[in-house]
Design an enzyme around this catalytic site. Structure first.
Site, PDB file in Angstrom:
ATOM      1  N   ARG A   1       1.000  -1.219  -0.405  1.00 14.11           N
ATOM      2  CA  ARG A   1       0.478   0.109  -0.336  1.00 14.11           C
ATOM      3  C   ARG A   1       0.739   1.061  -0.234  1.00 14.11           C
ATOM      4  NH1 ARG A   1      -4.095  -2.767  -1.374  1.00 14.11           N
ATOM      5  NH2 ARG A   1      -5.729  -3.095  -1.064  1.00 14.11           N
TER       6      ARG A   1
ATOM      7  N   HIS B   1      -2.410   0.496  -9.730  1.00 14.42           N
ATOM      8  CA  HIS B   1      -2.312   0.028  -8.648  1.00 14.42           C
ATOM      9  C   HIS B   1      -3.027  -1.148  -9.234  1.00 14.42           C
ATOM     10  CE1 HIS B   1      -4.269  -0.916  -4.014  1.00 14.42           C
ATOM     11  NE2 HIS B   1      -4.545  -2.166  -4.425  1.00 14.42           N
TER      12      HIS B   1
ATOM     13  N   GLU C   1      -4.397   7.883  -3.755  1.00 15.30           N
ATOM     14  CA  GLU C   1      -4.506   6.828  -5.527  1.00 15.30           C
ATOM     15  C   GLU C   1      -5.918   7.371  -5.849  1.00 15.30           C
ATOM     16  OE1 GLU C   1      -3.892   3.011  -4.481  1.00 15.30           O
ATOM     17  OE2 GLU C   1      -2.215   3.147  -4.562  1.00 15.30           O
TER      18      GLU C   1
HETATM   19  N1  LIG Z   1      -1.016  -4.404  -5.173  1.00 18.02           N
HETATM   20  C1  LIG Z   1      -2.175  -4.931  -5.051  1.00 18.02           C
HETATM   21  O1  LIG Z   1      -2.720  -4.841  -6.079  1.00 18.02           O
HETATM   22  C2  LIG Z   1      -1.847  -5.609  -3.678  1.00 18.02           C
HETATM   23  C3  LIG Z   1      -2.041  -5.109  -3.017  1.00 18.02           C
HETATM   24  N2  LIG Z   1      -2.036  -5.620  -1.976  1.00 18.02           N
HETATM   25  C4  LIG Z   1      -1.498  -6.205  -0.201  1.00 18.02           C
HETATM   26  O2  LIG Z   1      -0.601  -6.656   0.275  1.00 18.02           O
HETATM   27  C5  LIG Z   1      -0.639  -6.575   1.340  1.00 18.02           C
HETATM   28  C6  LIG Z   1      -0.417  -8.006   1.724  1.00 18.02           C
HETATM   29  O3  LIG Z   1      -0.910  -9.412   1.582  1.00 18.02           O
HETATM   30  P1  LIG Z   1      -1.038 -11.158   1.873  1.00 18.02           P
HETATM   31  O4  LIG Z   1       0.279 -11.564   1.682  1.00 18.02           O
HETATM   32  O5  LIG Z   1      -2.600 -11.584   1.496  1.00 18.02           O
HETATM   33  O6  LIG Z   1      -1.226 -10.848   3.461  1.00 18.02           O
HETATM   34  P2  LIG Z   1      -0.720 -12.092   4.503  1.00 18.02           P
HETATM   35  O7  LIG Z   1      -1.003 -11.505   5.995  1.00 18.02           O
HETATM   36  O8  LIG Z   1      -0.608 -12.901   3.707  1.00 18.02           O
HETATM   37  O9  LIG Z   1       1.246 -11.334   4.593  1.00 18.02           O
HETATM   38  C7  LIG Z   1       1.293 -10.041   5.265  1.00 18.02           C
HETATM   39  C8  LIG Z   1       2.817 -10.538   6.142  1.00 18.02           C
HETATM   40  O10 LIG Z   1       3.500  -8.639   6.011  1.00 18.02           O
HETATM   41  C9  LIG Z   1       4.095  -9.239   7.994  1.00 18.02           C
HETATM   42  N3  LIG Z   1       3.975  -8.249   8.691  1.00 18.02           N
HETATM   43  C10 LIG Z   1       2.746  -7.533   8.584  1.00 18.02           C
HETATM   44  N4  LIG Z   1       2.982  -6.847   9.645  1.00 18.02           N
HETATM   45  C11 LIG Z   1       4.585  -6.330   9.732  1.00 18.02           C
HETATM   46  C12 LIG Z   1       4.859  -5.103  10.082  1.00 18.02           C
HETATM   47  N5  LIG Z   1       4.900  -4.482  11.168  1.00 18.02           N
HETATM   48  N6  LIG Z   1       6.688  -5.439  10.004  1.00 18.02           N
HETATM   49  C13 LIG Z   1       6.607  -6.030   9.116  1.00 18.02           C
HETATM   50  N7  LIG Z   1       6.348  -7.376   8.434  1.00 18.02           N
HETATM   51  C14 LIG Z   1       4.823  -7.301   9.145  1.00 18.02           C
HETATM   52  C15 LIG Z   1       3.135 -10.476   8.007  1.00 18.02           C
HETATM   53  O11 LIG Z   1       3.543 -11.067   8.919  1.00 18.02           O
HETATM   54  P3  LIG Z   1       3.445 -11.049  10.408  1.00 18.02           P
HETATM   55  O12 LIG Z   1       2.460 -11.376  11.438  1.00 18.02           O
HETATM   56  O13 LIG Z   1       4.554 -12.131  11.258  1.00 18.02           O
HETATM   57  O14 LIG Z   1       4.578  -9.832  11.049  1.00 18.02           O
HETATM   58  C16 LIG Z   1       2.805 -11.609   6.573  1.00 18.02           C
HETATM   59  O15 LIG Z   1       3.491 -12.403   6.819  1.00 18.02           O
HETATM   60  C17 LIG Z   1      -1.958  -7.064   1.446  1.00 18.02           C
HETATM   61  O16 LIG Z   1      -2.226  -6.452   2.611  1.00 18.02           O
HETATM   62  C18 LIG Z   1      -2.777  -5.938   0.741  1.00 18.02           C
HETATM   63  O17 LIG Z   1      -2.210  -4.755   1.021  1.00 18.02           O
HETATM   64  C19 LIG Z   1      -2.307  -7.432  -1.964  1.00 18.02           C
HETATM   65  C20 LIG Z   1      -3.076  -7.913  -3.034  1.00 18.02           C
HETATM   66  C21 LIG Z   1      -2.868  -6.599  -4.325  1.00 18.02           C
HETATM   67  O1  LIG Z   2      -6.540  -6.970  -2.944  1.00 16.58           O
HETATM   68  C1  LIG Z   2      -6.298  -5.910  -2.873  1.00 16.58           C
HETATM   69  O2  LIG Z   2      -5.267  -6.099  -1.274  1.00 16.58           O
HETATM   70  C2  LIG Z   2      -5.264  -5.281  -3.555  1.00 16.58           C
HETATM   71  O3  LIG Z   2      -4.868  -3.739  -2.925  1.00 16.58           O
HETATM   72  C3  LIG Z   2      -5.688  -5.459  -4.917  1.00 16.58           C
HETATM   73  O4  LIG Z   2      -6.173  -6.338  -5.467  1.00 16.58           O
END
Ligand SMILES: NC(=O)C1=CN([C@@H]2O[C@H](COP(=O)(O)OP(=O)(O)OC[C@H]3O[C@@H](n4cnc5c(N)ncnc54)[C@H](OP(=O)(O)O)[C@@H]3O)[C@@H](O)[C@H]2O)C=CC1
Ligand SMILES: O=C(O)C(=O)CO
Length: 326
Positions: A237, A285, A266
Site C-alpha cells: 500500500r 495499482h 490514488e
Molecule cells: N498491489 C496490489 O494490487 C495488491 C496489494 N496487496 C497488499 O498486500 C498485502 C499483503 O497481502 P497478503 O500477502 O495476502 O497478506 P499476508 O497477511 O499473508 O502477509 C502479510 C505479511 O506481512 C507481515 N507483516 C505484518 N505486519 C508487519 C510488520 N509490522 N512488520 C513486518 N512484517 C509485517 C506478516 O507477518 P507477521 O505477522 O509475522 O509480521 C505477513 O507475513 C495486503 O494487505 C494488501 O495491502 C495485496 C494484493 C494486491
Molecule cells: O487485494 C488487494 O488488497 C488489492 O490491493 C487489490 O487486489
C-alpha cells in the site's frame, strides 16, 4: 424471505447470478466509484454490503442498522475500522489466496522493468531515439542471482519468493514480525532484521499490510540503509512508504531505481514528483488485475457475503473480526 444486500461494486454476470439465487439486492451501476453520499443512503435495509476499498467507519455503520457483514473484494482491508465493526458485531471478509500468483507475477514484472529500464527504453524506441552508437547508456542491472529482501513474507510474499528463487536463482532474505520455518526451508530463505535486510538486498520488496505499525515503514533512515545500487519495489500500500523520502533517495542516488504499483494518494496526482523520475516504473495499482483473478476475487467475496447473511461461516473473515457475528 431472501436477505437484502447492497452491491456497491459491479460484479460479473455469473457472480451476480449467484447473489440473485440467495439474496434480494440492489446495485451501483455507475462506472465511477459510488459517491459516499449515495452509498450512505443505500444502507438502511442492507444486511450485507459488497465493496472494494470504501471506508467502513462509524459514520457509514450508523447508516446501516441491519448490517451483518461487509465483504471487501480485496485481500487488504485497511479500509475497515475493525473496532467500529466489532462494537456493532459486524464481520468483515476479504479475498486472500486467489490473487497470490497474479500479484506475484506483477511484482516480478516491476523488478524486471525497473532493473532493465523497460518503460524508459520502450519510450526511447517509440520516440525514434534508438541510435546506432554505443548501447552502454541503455545498460541495466541483472536480476538473476541477486539478493531479494522481502518485507512481509506472507501469502503473496511467498509466491514472489518462489519465482525469485526457482525462476531467477536469487538469494532470499525476509523480515516479518514472526519467523516462518517452513518457508525458510522451502526457499532456503534467511530471516533477518529489517536493517540487515535493507543493507544486504539488491532488491527490497514491500508486501506488508497497511496498519498503524507499517505506516511509513520505509522512510529517510531506511532508504539510507539500502545499497546505492539497490532497487525498491512497493506492491503493498502507498502509505507504507514516506514518498518524500523515496523521491529524495531516488533523486540523490541513494538508491538506483524503484517500481511502484501503489501510491499514498490514488489515483496518483499528476504533479507527484515521483512521476518525473526516469528511474521509477509506475503502475496504477493493478497487482491483482487480470480477468481471471478479478473474477475469482469477486466470486469469493460474494460467497463470503451470502454465507454471512444466510447464517453460515464465511470462508475468509478477517482476523480481528472472527467470531463477532451473533
Ligand atoms: N498491489 C496490489 O494490487 C495488491 C496489494 N496487496 C497488499 O498486500 C498485502 C499483503 O497481502 P497478503 O500477502 O495476502 O497478506 P499476508 O497477511 O499473508 O502477509 C502479510 C505479511 O506481512 C507481515 N507483516 C505484518 N505486519 C508487519 C510488520 N509490522 N512488520 C513486518 N512484517 C509485517 C506478516 O507477518 P507477521 O505477522 O509475522 O509480521 C505477513 O507475513 C495486503 O494487505 C494488501 O495491502 C495485496 C494484493 C494486491
Ligand atoms: O487485494 C488487494 O488488497 C488489492 O490491493 C487489490 O487486489
Amino acid at each position: 424471505m431472501k436477505p437484502y444486500v447492497y452491491l456497491a461494486k459491479p460484479v460479473p454476470e455469473e457472480v451476480e447470478n449467484y447473489i440473485a439465487e440467495h439474496c434480494s439486492y440492489d446495485k451501483w451501476e455507475g462506472s465511477e466509484p459510488i459517491p459516499r453520499s449515495e452509498l450512505l443512503q443505500k444502507l438502511g435495509q442492507a444486511e450485507g454490503l459488497l465493496i472494494t476499498g470504501e471506508k467502513i467507519d462509524d459514520e457509514l455503520l450508523d447508516h446501516a442498522p441491519n448490517l451483518k457483514v461487509v465483504s471487501n473484494i480485496s485481500v487488504g482491508y485497511n479500509n475497515f475500522d475493525t473496532d467500529a465493526m466489532k462494537r456493532r458485531n459486524i464481520i468483515g471478509t476479504n479475498t486472500p489466496d486467489v490473487l497470490n500468483e497474479t500479484v506475484a507475477d506483477l511484482a516480478l514484472a516491476l523488478m524486471l522493468s525497473a532493473a532493465r529500464r523497460v518503460p524508459e527504453l520502450d519510450k526511447l524506441v517509440k520516440d525514434g531515439k534508438w541510435e546506432k552508437k554505443s548501447d552502454e547508456p541503455l545498460f541495466g542491472v541483472d536480476v538473476h542471482g541477486k539478493t531479494l529482501g522481502i518485507i512481509g513474507m506472507g501469502r503473496i510474499g511467498e509466491a514472489i519468493g518462489r519465482r525469485a528463487k526457482f525462476g531467477f536463482n536469487m538469494d532470499i532474505l525476509y523480515h516479518n514480525r514472526h519467523r516462518k520455518m517452513e518457508t525458510e526451508k522451502e526457499l532456503d530463505a534467511s530471516y533477518v532484521s529489517q536493517e540487515e535486510l535493507l543493507q544486504k538486498s539488491d532488491f527490497v520488496l514491500l508486501m506488508v499490510p497497511f496498519t498503524e505499525e507499517t505506516k511509513h515503514l520505509m522512510g529517510r533512515e531506511q532508504f539510507a540503509q539500502m545499497k546505492k545500487s539497490a532497487i525498491f519495489i512497493n506492491t503493498s500500500r502507498g502509505q507504507t512508504v514516506d514518498e518524500g523520502a523515496l523521491t529524495e533517495a531516488l533523486q540523490n542516488g541513494k538508491i538506483l531505481a524503484a517500481g511502484l504499483d501503489v501510491f499514498d494518494q490514488e489515483p496518483v496526482s499528476p504533479d507527484n514528483p515521483l512521476l518525473e523520475l526516469p528511474n521509477v516504473v509506475t503502475l496504477p495499482h493493478i497487482g491483482s488485475a487480470t480477468y481471471q483473478t478479478r473474477f475469482d476475487m469477486a466470486m469469493l467475496a460474494v460467497e463470503n457475503l451470502v454465507a454471512a447473511v444466510t447464517g453460515k461461516e464465511p470462508a475468509s473473515v478477517v482476523g480481528e473480526l472472527k467470531g463477532v457475528l451473533k
